[in-house]
Design an enzyme around this catalytic site. Structure first.
Site, PDB file in Angstrom:
ATOM      1  N   ASN A 208      13.821  -2.142   8.622  1.00 26.41           N
ATOM      2  CA  ASN A 208      13.322  -0.379   9.777  1.00 26.41           C
ATOM      3  C   ASN A 208      14.238  -0.944  10.749  1.00 26.41           C
ATOM      4  O   ASN A 208      14.153  -2.114  11.112  1.00 26.41           O
ATOM      5  CB  ASN A 208      12.386  -0.250   9.174  1.00 26.41           C
ATOM      6  CG  ASN A 208      10.943  -1.064  10.315  1.00 26.41           C
ATOM      7  OD1 ASN A 208      10.866  -1.786  11.561  1.00 26.41           O
ATOM      8  ND2 ASN A 208       9.940  -1.527   8.729  1.00 26.41           N
ATOM      9  N   ASP A 276       5.849  -1.441   4.252  1.00 27.85           N
ATOM     10  CA  ASP A 276       5.399  -0.366   2.884  1.00 27.85           C
ATOM     11  C   ASP A 276       6.042  -1.597   1.548  1.00 27.85           C
ATOM     12  O   ASP A 276       4.096  -1.589   1.184  1.00 27.85           O
ATOM     13  CB  ASP A 276       5.324   0.609   3.220  1.00 27.85           C
ATOM     14  CG  ASP A 276       4.645   1.172   3.963  1.00 27.85           C
ATOM     15  OD1 ASP A 276       4.198   0.692   5.112  1.00 27.85           O
ATOM     16  OD2 ASP A 276       5.126   2.275   4.669  1.00 27.85           O
ATOM     17  N   ILE A 306      -1.776  -5.702   6.322  1.00 24.98           N
ATOM     18  CA  ILE A 306      -2.263  -6.317   7.435  1.00 24.98           C
ATOM     19  C   ILE A 306      -3.135  -5.723   7.954  1.00 24.98           C
ATOM     20  O   ILE A 306      -4.894  -6.220   7.859  1.00 24.98           O
ATOM     21  CB  ILE A 306      -1.376  -6.743   8.230  1.00 24.98           C
ATOM     22  CG1 ILE A 306       0.197  -7.234   6.943  1.00 24.98           C
ATOM     23  CG2 ILE A 306      -1.406  -7.713   9.083  1.00 24.98           C
ATOM     24  CD1 ILE A 306       0.955  -7.306   7.152  1.00 24.98           C
ATOM     25  N   LYS A 337      -5.753   8.493  10.246  1.00 26.37           N
ATOM     26  CA  LYS A 337      -5.030   6.621  10.058  1.00 26.37           C
ATOM     27  C   LYS A 337      -6.187   5.443  10.639  1.00 26.37           C
ATOM     28  O   LYS A 337      -6.723   5.138  10.452  1.00 26.37           O
ATOM     29  CB  LYS A 337      -3.703   6.808  10.756  1.00 26.37           C
ATOM     30  CG  LYS A 337      -2.858   5.441   9.797  1.00 26.37           C
ATOM     31  CD  LYS A 337      -1.339   5.582  10.317  1.00 26.37           C
ATOM     32  CE  LYS A 337      -0.722   5.861   9.704  1.00 26.37           C
ATOM     33  NZ  LYS A 337       0.646   6.091  10.000  1.00 26.37           N
TER      34      LYS A 337
HETATM   35  N1  CTP Z   1       0.302  -1.089   8.936  1.00 25.46           N
HETATM   36  C1  CTP Z   1      -0.270  -2.951   8.279  1.00 25.46           C
HETATM   37  N2  CTP Z   1       0.580  -3.562   7.538  1.00 25.46           N
HETATM   38  C2  CTP Z   1       1.298  -2.929   6.845  1.00 25.46           C
HETATM   39  C3  CTP Z   1       1.484  -1.131   7.085  1.00 25.46           C
HETATM   40  C4  CTP Z   1       1.099  -0.826   8.511  1.00 25.46           C
HETATM   41  O1  CTP Z   1      -0.711  -3.334   8.974  1.00 25.46           O
HETATM   42  N3  CTP Z   1       1.765  -2.919   5.496  1.00 25.46           N
HETATM   43  C5  CTP Z   1      -0.237  -1.756  10.599  1.00 25.46           C
HETATM   44  C6  CTP Z   1       1.120  -0.747  11.724  1.00 25.46           C
HETATM   45  O2  CTP Z   1       1.165  -2.680  12.093  1.00 25.46           O
HETATM   46  C7  CTP Z   1       0.581  -0.109  12.275  1.00 25.46           C
HETATM   47  C8  CTP Z   1      -0.190   0.865  11.262  1.00 25.46           C
HETATM   48  O3  CTP Z   1      -0.602  -0.116  10.349  1.00 25.46           O
HETATM   49  O4  CTP Z   1      -0.352  -0.313  13.264  1.00 25.46           O
HETATM   50  C9  CTP Z   1       0.238   1.507  10.955  1.00 25.46           C
HETATM   51  O5  CTP Z   1       1.917   1.915   9.886  1.00 25.46           O
HETATM   52  P1  CTP Z   1       2.406   3.025   9.942  1.00 25.46           P
HETATM   53  O6  CTP Z   1       4.141   2.395   9.925  1.00 25.46           O
HETATM   54  O7  CTP Z   1       2.011   3.852  11.171  1.00 25.46           O
HETATM   55  O8  CTP Z   1       1.437   3.489   8.659  1.00 25.46           O
HETATM   56  P2  CTP Z   1       1.996   3.455   6.872  1.00 25.46           P
HETATM   57  O9  CTP Z   1       0.361   2.840   6.814  1.00 25.46           O
HETATM   58  O10 CTP Z   1       2.941   2.648   6.913  1.00 25.46           O
HETATM   59  O11 CTP Z   1       1.362   4.468   6.542  1.00 25.46           O
HETATM   60  P3  CTP Z   1       2.571   5.801   6.515  1.00 25.46           P
HETATM   61  O12 CTP Z   1       3.284   5.127   6.176  1.00 25.46           O
HETATM   62  O13 CTP Z   1       2.132   6.683   5.298  1.00 25.46           O
HETATM   63  O14 CTP Z   1       2.048   6.342   7.662  1.00 25.46           O
END
Ligand code: CTP
Length: 397
Positions: A208, A276, A306, A337
């Site tokens: 990304n 993700d 994580i 969240k």
């Molecule tokens: N995060 C994580 N591990 C993942 C995905 C996200 O630890 N596999 C953490 C990111 O570092 C951030 C938080 O979760 O602190 C939210 O990340 P975000 O990308 O906004 O959310 P997602 O969990 O990916 O949810 P969505 O894509 O549905 O918005």
């Protein structure tokens, strides 16, 4: 810092121009600077620029009768609250390590009764040479403080460690050195930053636009406030902030393993844009176009979360902070969240504009008690403000 004074020794390195910015930033904080400009330093910045910025005469000669009459070199070496050497060249470090005193700068360093802070700046090969390393170790043993050097591209075109720390990093270290202990002294911080890369085959990956700038700024600010900081970073083009332990990873699963290995910590800041999903199968050889034009189908599987994993684990940090990168319904999504992932705070930001890769950010801090809207500011300022907020939180609990 207001009302304090610094004796700044400007050595002969290309980074000397950054010392002018350093003087300006110190002045903004009410710190007066007296400067010694070495002969080599004067090849890079002029005495006139230094004098204009410090508002003082520039000291450059040990053997000047008139200068000695106005302020002797011994007096000069003790006139300030702190002695800062920036850029600290290999030559200045060697002189101080060996106690040489054949010019004004080295004499002042030997004669001072104040703490000395050095910001080394030199070519990577010089920095990594056995003698420079030896001198660095000797000086540290003698109680000299250091900020940097940072990794990155050098003026000479090479890449590596040896870049002088940035002025804002030097200012933060001066602040800690002058004020005694930083507000986060004794606190262990774990920060993640940047994207993760999920390989498809030996030459391709999913990723990304995350630049890592916000996470690096937070790690730098926490370290500057005195926290022992580990930064687990995906692939980015940034130099490690001063006084931060950098662990480089590529995939989400590596980031999870490196983060778990860095625990225990008092505070976790998950600024990384973790992918993700990852391809279910990583092809061993490069995927080729087929003659019948059938495109490959890449099946994705979910990566571990994580933040959620660390927030629910046995070694949960006392303060768990996540980010919410949203393009729509920023606050509602961030609030949801926070509970879903078990975080204490969520820093919500709207990434529909040019936040990813940009230098500015507008965030909201979502906690149990409500939502704080922060004005738009630079990512460095967001880092500093978050570090201050974290310090406040630890003071309360
Ligand atoms: N995060 C994580 N591990 C993942 C995905 C996200 O630890 N596999 C953490 C990111 O570092 C951030 C938080 O979760 O602190 C939210 O990340 P975000 O990308 O906004 O959310 P997602 O969990 O990916 O949810 P969505 O894509 O549905 O918005």
């Amino acid at each position: 810092m207001r009302g304090k004074s610094v004796l700044l020794i400007i050595g002969g390195g290309i980074a000397a121009y950054k010392s002018l910015e350093l003087i300006r930033r110190l002045a903004e904080r009410g710190v007066t600077t007296r400067a010694i400009l070495t002969k080599a330093g004067a090849e890079f910045v002029t005495p006139l620029s230094v004098a204009a910025l410090t508002g003082e005469k520039v000291y450059d000669d040990l053997f000047s009768l008139t200068e000695e009459a106005a302020m002797g070199h011994i007096e000069l070496s003790r006139s300030a609250d702190l002695v800062v050497v920036a850029p600290a060249t290999a030559d200045l470090m060697a002189k101080m390590a060996y106690g040489l005193a054949n010019d004004l700068a080295s004499t002042a360093l030997l004669a001072t009764d104040k703490t000395v802070l050095m910001a080394p700046a030199m070519n990577v090969r010089m920095w990594e040479s056995p003698s420079a390393k030896r001198n660095f170790e000797t000086l540290k043993r003698d109680g000299v403080l250091f900020v940097g050097p940072n990794d990155g591209e050098m003026a000479c075109g090479e890449f590596g460690s040896g870049r002088m720390a940035e002025p804002h990093e030097i200012v933060a270290t001066i602040e800690t050195a002058l004020g005694g202990e930083g507000p986060l002294k004794g606190i262990k911080a774990l920060v993640t930053a940047g994207p993760t890369r999920e390989p498809v085959d030996p030459v391709r990956f999913l990723a990304n636009h995350s630049s890592g700038k916000q996470g690096y700024a937070i790690a730098g600010a926490l370290a500057a406030a005195g926290a022992e900081t580990v930064l687990v970073s995906g692939p980015v083009a940034l130099a490690a902030p001063a006084n931060v332990k950098l662990v480089r990873v590529t995939t989400a699963r590596e980031m999870l393993a490196a983060s778990e290995a860095a625990l225990p910590a008092d505070v976790l800041v998950m600024a990384a844009a973790v992918a993700d999903w990852r391809p279910d199968i990583i092809a061993n050889s490069k995927l080729k176009k087929s003659t019948d034009r059938v495109v490959p189908l890449i099946r994705l599987v979910e990566n571990p979360d994580i933040l959620a994993t660390l927030a629910s684990g046995g070694a949960r940090p006392r303060l768990v902070i996540g980010f919410a990168a949203e393009t729509d319904d920023v606050l509602e999504n961030a609030v949801a969240k926070r509970t879903r992932k078990g975080a204490d705070w969520i820093i919500a930001n709207d990434v529909s504009g040019d936040v990813m890769g940009g230098d500015r950010n507008r965030v909201h801090l979502v906690s149990e008690t409500g939502i704080e809207d922060w004005p738009e500011m630079s990512k460095l300022e967001v880092g500093a403000r978050l570090a201050a907020r974290i310090a406040e939180q630890f003071k309360e609990t």
